[in-house]
Design a protein around this motif. Structure first.
Motif, PDB file in Angstrom:
ATOM      1  N   SER A  84      53.210  53.368  25.303  1.00  0.00           N
ATOM      2  CA  SER A  84      52.577  53.868  24.082  1.00  0.00           C
ATOM      3  C   SER A  84      51.057  53.766  24.182  1.00  0.00           C
ATOM      4  N   ASP A  85      50.554  52.670  24.750  1.00  0.00           N
ATOM      5  CA  ASP A  85      49.106  52.504  24.928  1.00  0.00           C
ATOM      6  C   ASP A  85      48.526  53.588  25.824  1.00  0.00           C
ATOM      7  N   GLN A 124      39.691  63.433  33.917  1.00  0.00           N
ATOM      8  CA  GLN A 124      40.316  62.237  34.459  1.00  0.00           C
ATOM      9  C   GLN A 124      40.117  61.083  33.478  1.00  0.00           C
ATOM     10  N   ILE A 125      41.171  60.322  33.286  1.00  0.00           N
ATOM     11  CA  ILE A 125      41.132  59.204  32.356  1.00  0.00           C
ATOM     12  C   ILE A 125      41.405  57.922  33.137  1.00  0.00           C
ATOM     13  N   VAL A 126      40.450  57.025  33.130  1.00  0.00           N
ATOM     14  CA  VAL A 126      40.613  55.741  33.815  1.00  0.00           C
ATOM     15  C   VAL A 126      41.382  54.801  32.897  1.00  0.00           C
ATOM     16  N   VAL A 127      42.494  54.294  33.416  1.00  0.00           N
ATOM     17  CA  VAL A 127      43.342  53.397  32.641  1.00  0.00           C
ATOM     18  C   VAL A 127      43.176  51.984  33.178  1.00  0.00           C
ATOM     19  N   PRO A 128      42.758  51.036  32.351  1.00  0.00           N
ATOM     20  CA  PRO A 128      42.613  49.650  32.818  1.00  0.00           C
ATOM     21  C   PRO A 128      43.916  49.120  33.415  1.00  0.00           C
ATOM     22  N   GLU A 129      43.784  48.351  34.481  1.00  0.00           N
ATOM     23  CA  GLU A 129      44.912  47.707  35.163  1.00  0.00           C
ATOM     24  C   GLU A 129      45.802  48.696  35.911  1.00  0.00           C
ATOM     25  N   ALA A 130      45.335  49.910  36.122  1.00  0.00           N
ATOM     26  CA  ALA A 130      46.079  50.886  36.926  1.00  0.00           C
ATOM     27  C   ALA A 130      45.184  51.359  38.066  1.00  0.00           C
ATOM     28  N   GLU A 131      45.766  51.458  39.261  1.00  0.00           N
ATOM     29  CA  GLU A 131      44.987  51.864  40.424  1.00  0.00           C
ATOM     30  C   GLU A 131      44.563  53.323  40.341  1.00  0.00           C
ATOM     31  N   GLU A 132      45.432  54.177  39.803  1.00  0.00           N
ATOM     32  CA  GLU A 132      45.149  55.604  39.715  1.00  0.00           C
ATOM     33  C   GLU A 132      44.596  55.956  38.342  1.00  0.00           C
ATOM     34  N   ALA A 133      43.737  56.987  38.322  1.00  0.00           N
ATOM     35  CA  ALA A 133      43.314  57.570  37.056  1.00  0.00           C
ATOM     36  C   ALA A 133      44.300  58.665  36.671  1.00  0.00           C
ATOM     37  N   LEU A 155      64.559  55.989  32.158  1.00  0.00           N
ATOM     38  CA  LEU A 155      64.817  55.737  33.574  1.00  0.00           C
ATOM     39  C   LEU A 155      64.690  54.259  33.929  1.00  0.00           C
ATOM     40  N   ASN A 156      63.845  53.537  33.206  1.00  0.00           N
ATOM     41  CA  ASN A 156      63.549  52.155  33.585  1.00  0.00           C
ATOM     42  C   ASN A 156      64.084  51.114  32.604  1.00  0.00           C
ATOM     43  N   ARG A 157      64.893  51.556  31.644  1.00  0.00           N
ATOM     44  CA  ARG A 157      65.439  50.632  30.650  1.00  0.00           C
ATOM     45  C   ARG A 157      66.450  49.665  31.262  1.00  0.00           C
ATOM     46  N   GLN A 158      67.226  50.137  32.244  1.00  0.00           N
ATOM     47  CA  GLN A 158      68.348  49.351  32.758  1.00  0.00           C
ATOM     48  C   GLN A 158      67.952  48.325  33.810  1.00  0.00           C
ATOM     49  N   HIS A 159      66.773  48.477  34.415  1.00  0.00           N
ATOM     50  CA  HIS A 159      66.361  47.469  35.391  1.00  0.00           C
ATOM     51  C   HIS A 159      64.908  47.084  35.123  1.00  0.00           C
ATOM     52  N   THR A 160      64.611  45.839  35.324  1.00  0.00           N
ATOM     53  CA  THR A 160      63.315  45.304  34.949  1.00  0.00           C
ATOM     54  C   THR A 160      62.271  45.541  36.032  1.00  0.00           C
ATOM     55  N   LEU A 161      61.208  46.242  35.651  1.00  0.00           N
ATOM     56  CA  LEU A 161      60.049  46.354  36.515  1.00  0.00           C
ATOM     57  C   LEU A 161      59.164  45.136  36.269  1.00  0.00           C
ATOM     58  N   ASP A 162      58.340  44.817  37.241  1.00  0.00           N
ATOM     59  CA  ASP A 162      57.318  43.801  37.020  1.00  0.00           C
ATOM     60  C   ASP A 162      56.454  44.291  35.853  1.00  0.00           C
ATOM     61  N   LYS A 163      56.347  43.483  34.803  1.00  0.00           N
ATOM     62  CA  LYS A 163      55.626  43.932  33.611  1.00  0.00           C
ATOM     63  C   LYS A 163      54.183  44.319  33.931  1.00  0.00           C
ATOM     64  N   GLY A 164      53.611  43.680  34.928  1.00  0.00           N
ATOM     65  CA  GLY A 164      52.245  44.004  35.302  1.00  0.00           C
ATOM     66  C   GLY A 164      52.103  45.347  35.999  1.00  0.00           C
ATOM     67  N   ARG A 165      53.247  45.955  36.395  1.00  0.00           N
ATOM     68  CA  ARG A 165      53.202  47.228  37.118  1.00  0.00           C
ATOM     69  C   ARG A 165      53.698  48.406  36.285  1.00  0.00           C
ATOM     70  N   VAL A 166      54.156  48.157  35.077  1.00  0.00           N
ATOM     71  CA  VAL A 166      54.670  49.240  34.237  1.00  0.00           C
ATOM     72  C   VAL A 166      53.596  50.299  34.007  1.00  0.00           C
ATOM     73  N   ARG A 167      52.390  49.845  33.693  1.00  0.00           N
ATOM     74  CA  ARG A 167      51.297  50.775  33.404  1.00  0.00           C
ATOM     75  C   ARG A 167      50.997  51.672  34.604  1.00  0.00           C
ATOM     76  N   GLU A 168      50.920  51.031  35.768  1.00  0.00           N
ATOM     77  CA  GLU A 168      50.581  51.802  36.980  1.00  0.00           C
ATOM     78  C   GLU A 168      51.654  52.831  37.305  1.00  0.00           C
ATOM     79  N   LEU A 169      52.914  52.427  37.182  1.00  0.00           N
ATOM     80  CA  LEU A 169      53.994  53.353  37.510  1.00  0.00           C
ATOM     81  C   LEU A 169      54.067  54.495  36.499  1.00  0.00           C
TER      82      LEU A 169
END
Length: 293
Positions: free
Chosen positions: A216-217, A236-245, A268-282
């Motif tokens: 949502s953020d 291009q929008i730079v997103v904090p804590e994400a490697e890609e814009a 797609l990602n509800r059933q398995h847990t991603l590293d919370k710190g990587r959700v934004r980047e993915l």
């Protein structure tokens, strides 16, 4: 070893093309003197082998269950010594993305072979199959599946490399698929899983909350940028804590389009847990792939 996804309209000859690929792979394995190639096996997965009836595609619930069965069979057989040929329509891009993540999580490459048969030819083949009692789909169901088909796009990560096979080609590009997936010496490329695609037990506290809030953020960041730039696209929008814009398309996305992509990603990602710190980047990566189409 690699995951080869076969994709195409219903009654387009996907199983016939799969068998051509399997025969070629088996001949290559039998003729090889390389130990790494000699120990390879080829496993074919299709609806028939899993006991899935074509009628399941007539209802959303039964189709969802069928896809879960298909996906589970693929995960069971993905290993270092097995080439998995997943022979199905695989017509939903989100499902192909899910299987791409499964392959990446076990460090094996994947590709898509698109059986490109025109809808009218599929209908002709389907009528012949129904008449001969050898299979086929009910005409209304076939029409519906053709309408819902999401064609593979080689510009996205999960559909790449993409091999398109026209109807009138006598055989698939077997050698090209073999080289891309296995290689001449049997040393297939090593795929390094990133934290975003490694499946973990769903044990992190507040995971679904973080998945919802983070996506949502990102959507809010895009809408705010569009408001500040009078709805211009192409920025291009730079997103904090994400490697890609985030790279916006020339035609700026609407809020409804952004929310639809967000819902797809969460589903797609509800059933398995991603590293919370990587959700934004993915999620940023997922959006860029969608915008690049």
């Amino acid at each position: 070893m690699p995951l080869i996804l076969i994709s195409g309209y219903p009654s387009s000859g996907k199983t016939y093309r799969s068998q051509q690929l399997i025969t070629y792979f088996q001949d290559k394995i039998n003729a090889s003197t390389e130990p790494k190639v000699k120990r390879l096996k080829v496993h074919h997965i299709d609806d028939q082998s899993l006991g899935i009836n074509r009628d399941v595609y007539a209802a959303a619930r039964t189709e969802k269950d069928a896809r879960a069965t298909f996906s589970s069979a693929i995960k069971r057989h993905l290993n270092r010594d097995t080439i998995v040929v997943a022979d199905g329509m695989n017509y939903i891009k989100g499902f192909r993305y899910q299987l791409y993540c499964e392959a990446k999580a076990v460090q094996t490459p994947s590709c898509v072979v698109h059986v490109g048969v025109p809808p009218e030819k599929c209908k002709e083949l389907n009528i012949a199959a129904l008449g001969a009692g050898t299979g086929g789909y009910e005409p209304d169901l076939l029409e519906n599946l053709v309408f819902r088909y999401e064609e593979p796009n080689g510009m996205t990560r999960w559909d790449s490399p993409l091999f398109t096979l026209p109807f009138d080609d006598p055989a698939p590009p077997c050698e090209a698929v073999w080289e891309a997936m296995v290689g001449s010496d049997g040393k297939s490329k090593v795929v390094r899983p990133n934290a975003a695609t490694v499946l973990k037990p769903a044990s992190e506290q507040n995971y679904l909350y973080e998945l919802d809030k983070t996506t949502s953020d990102v959507v809010n960041a895009i809408t705010t940028w569009l408001q500040d730039h009078a709805g211009e696209g192409g920025g291009q929008i730079v997103v904090p804590e994400a490697e890609e814009a985030i790279v916006l398309p020339t035609m700026p996305p609407s809020l409804s389009q952004l929310q639809r992509l967000r819902r797809q990603f969460i589903g797609l990602n509800r059933q398995h847990t991603l590293d919370k710190g990587r959700v934004r980047e993915l999620f940023v990566e997922y959006l860029n792939d969608a915008f690049s189409k």
